[in-house]
Design a protein around this motif. Structure first.
Motif, PDB file in Angstrom:
ATOM      1  N   LEU A  87      44.069 -44.818 -22.739  1.00  0.00           N
ATOM      2  CA  LEU A  87      44.258 -46.266 -22.748  1.00  0.00           C
ATOM      3  C   LEU A  87      45.746 -46.618 -22.702  1.00  0.00           C
ATOM      4  O   LEU A  87      46.159 -47.527 -21.976  1.00  0.00           O
ATOM      5  CB  LEU A  87      43.605 -46.880 -23.985  1.00  0.00           C
ATOM      6  N   GLU A  88      46.544 -45.891 -23.465  1.00  0.00           N
ATOM      7  CA  GLU A  88      47.991 -46.140 -23.453  1.00  0.00           C
ATOM      8  C   GLU A  88      48.579 -45.880 -22.067  1.00  0.00           C
ATOM      9  O   GLU A  88      49.389 -46.658 -21.558  1.00  0.00           O
ATOM     10  CB  GLU A  88      48.661 -45.235 -24.488  1.00  0.00           C
ATOM     11  N   GLU A  89      48.127 -44.786 -21.428  1.00  0.00           N
ATOM     12  CA  GLU A  89      48.602 -44.468 -20.082  1.00  0.00           C
ATOM     13  C   GLU A  89      48.178 -45.548 -19.092  1.00  0.00           C
ATOM     14  O   GLU A  89      48.956 -45.969 -18.246  1.00  0.00           O
ATOM     15  CB  GLU A  89      48.039 -43.110 -19.646  1.00  0.00           C
ATOM     16  N   TYR A  90      46.946 -46.016 -19.234  1.00  0.00           N
ATOM     17  CA  TYR A  90      46.456 -47.089 -18.368  1.00  0.00           C
ATOM     18  C   TYR A  90      47.299 -48.345 -18.545  1.00  0.00           C
ATOM     19  O   TYR A  90      47.692 -48.988 -17.575  1.00  0.00           O
ATOM     20  CB  TYR A  90      44.979 -47.389 -18.685  1.00  0.00           C
ATOM     21  N   ASN A  91      47.576 -48.705 -19.792  1.00  0.00           N
ATOM     22  CA  ASN A  91      48.369 -49.902 -20.058  1.00  0.00           C
ATOM     23  C   ASN A  91      49.783 -49.786 -19.504  1.00  0.00           C
ATOM     24  O   ASN A  91      50.367 -50.781 -19.084  1.00  0.00           O
ATOM     25  CB  ASN A  91      48.405 -50.203 -21.554  1.00  0.00           C
ATOM     26  N   GLN A  92      50.331 -48.602 -19.493  1.00  0.00           N
ATOM     27  CA  GLN A  92      51.678 -48.410 -18.953  1.00  0.00           C
ATOM     28  C   GLN A  92      51.688 -48.555 -17.432  1.00  0.00           C
ATOM     29  O   GLN A  92      52.668 -48.987 -16.852  1.00  0.00           O
ATOM     30  CB  GLN A  92      52.228 -47.038 -19.353  1.00  0.00           C
ATOM     31  N   GLN A  93      50.571 -48.193 -16.799  1.00  0.00           N
ATOM     32  CA  GLN A  93      50.499 -48.254 -15.336  1.00  0.00           C
ATOM     33  C   GLN A  93      49.879 -49.556 -14.835  1.00  0.00           C
ATOM     34  O   GLN A  93      49.879 -49.815 -13.629  1.00  0.00           O
ATOM     35  CB  GLN A  93      49.678 -47.072 -14.809  1.00  0.00           C
ATOM     36  N   ALA A  94      49.360 -50.379 -15.736  1.00  0.00           N
ATOM     37  CA  ALA A  94      48.685 -51.609 -15.339  1.00  0.00           C
ATOM     38  C   ALA A  94      49.666 -52.577 -14.681  1.00  0.00           C
ATOM     39  O   ALA A  94      50.824 -52.676 -15.060  1.00  0.00           O
ATOM     40  CB  ALA A  94      48.031 -52.267 -16.545  1.00  0.00           C
ATOM     41  N   VAL A  95      49.155 -53.303 -13.687  1.00  0.00           N
ATOM     42  CA  VAL A  95      49.953 -54.284 -12.954  1.00  0.00           C
ATOM     43  C   VAL A  95      49.537 -55.666 -13.455  1.00  0.00           C
ATOM     44  O   VAL A  95      48.349 -55.936 -13.621  1.00  0.00           O
ATOM     45  CB  VAL A  95      49.685 -54.156 -11.440  1.00  0.00           C
ATOM     46  N   PRO A  96      50.512 -56.550 -13.714  1.00  0.00           N
ATOM     47  CA  PRO A  96      50.140 -57.885 -14.189  1.00  0.00           C
ATOM     48  C   PRO A  96      49.326 -58.638 -13.123  1.00  0.00           C
ATOM     49  O   PRO A  96      49.455 -58.405 -11.933  1.00  0.00           O
ATOM     50  CB  PRO A  96      51.477 -58.567 -14.453  1.00  0.00           C
TER      51      PRO A  96
END
Length: 118
Positions: A87-96
């Protein structure tokens, strides 16, 4: 394990468990069965056994390694940690969200509120 190490090993067992009998056949059997186990490893396993059991060890108690399977709770904890890392990795790669989509969603939400209030 050397013969002298086997004798020392059996002496520790006798000290911890006074009813443990040391005879020539017992000494020979223990030496034969523990011959391929390093003395330090056997000593460590004996120490663990003495701390956890009120009965003298058997040869198999010393020869076999402890079951190192993790408990259910350890597996669950590892799974939760893996999910948190994912989840942390996903949040770091997430695009606004793009502005035009956010504006459309806000307008749609406002319309839904008006329809719901009426």
């Amino acid at each position: 394990m050397k013969q002298t190490e086997t004798a020392s090993f059996l002496a520790v067992i006798k000290t911890a468990y006074p009813y443990f009998e040391i005879t020539v056949p017992v000494t020979k059997l223990w030496h034969q069965m523990l011959a391929d186990i390093p003395y330090e490893v056997a000593k460590e396993r004996l120490g663990k056994h003495i701390r956890t059991s009120k009965f003298a060890p058997t040869i198999s108690d010393i020869c076999t390694e402890e079951d190192t399977q993790p408990s259910f709770y350890e597996l669950q904890r590892a799974e939760e940690q893996a999910e948190a890392l994912a989840l942390e990795e996903y949040n770091q790669q997430a695009v606004p969200m793009p502005d035009h989509i956010r504006e459309r969603l806000e307008r749609l939400n406002a319309r839904m509120r008006l329809n719901h209030e009426s």
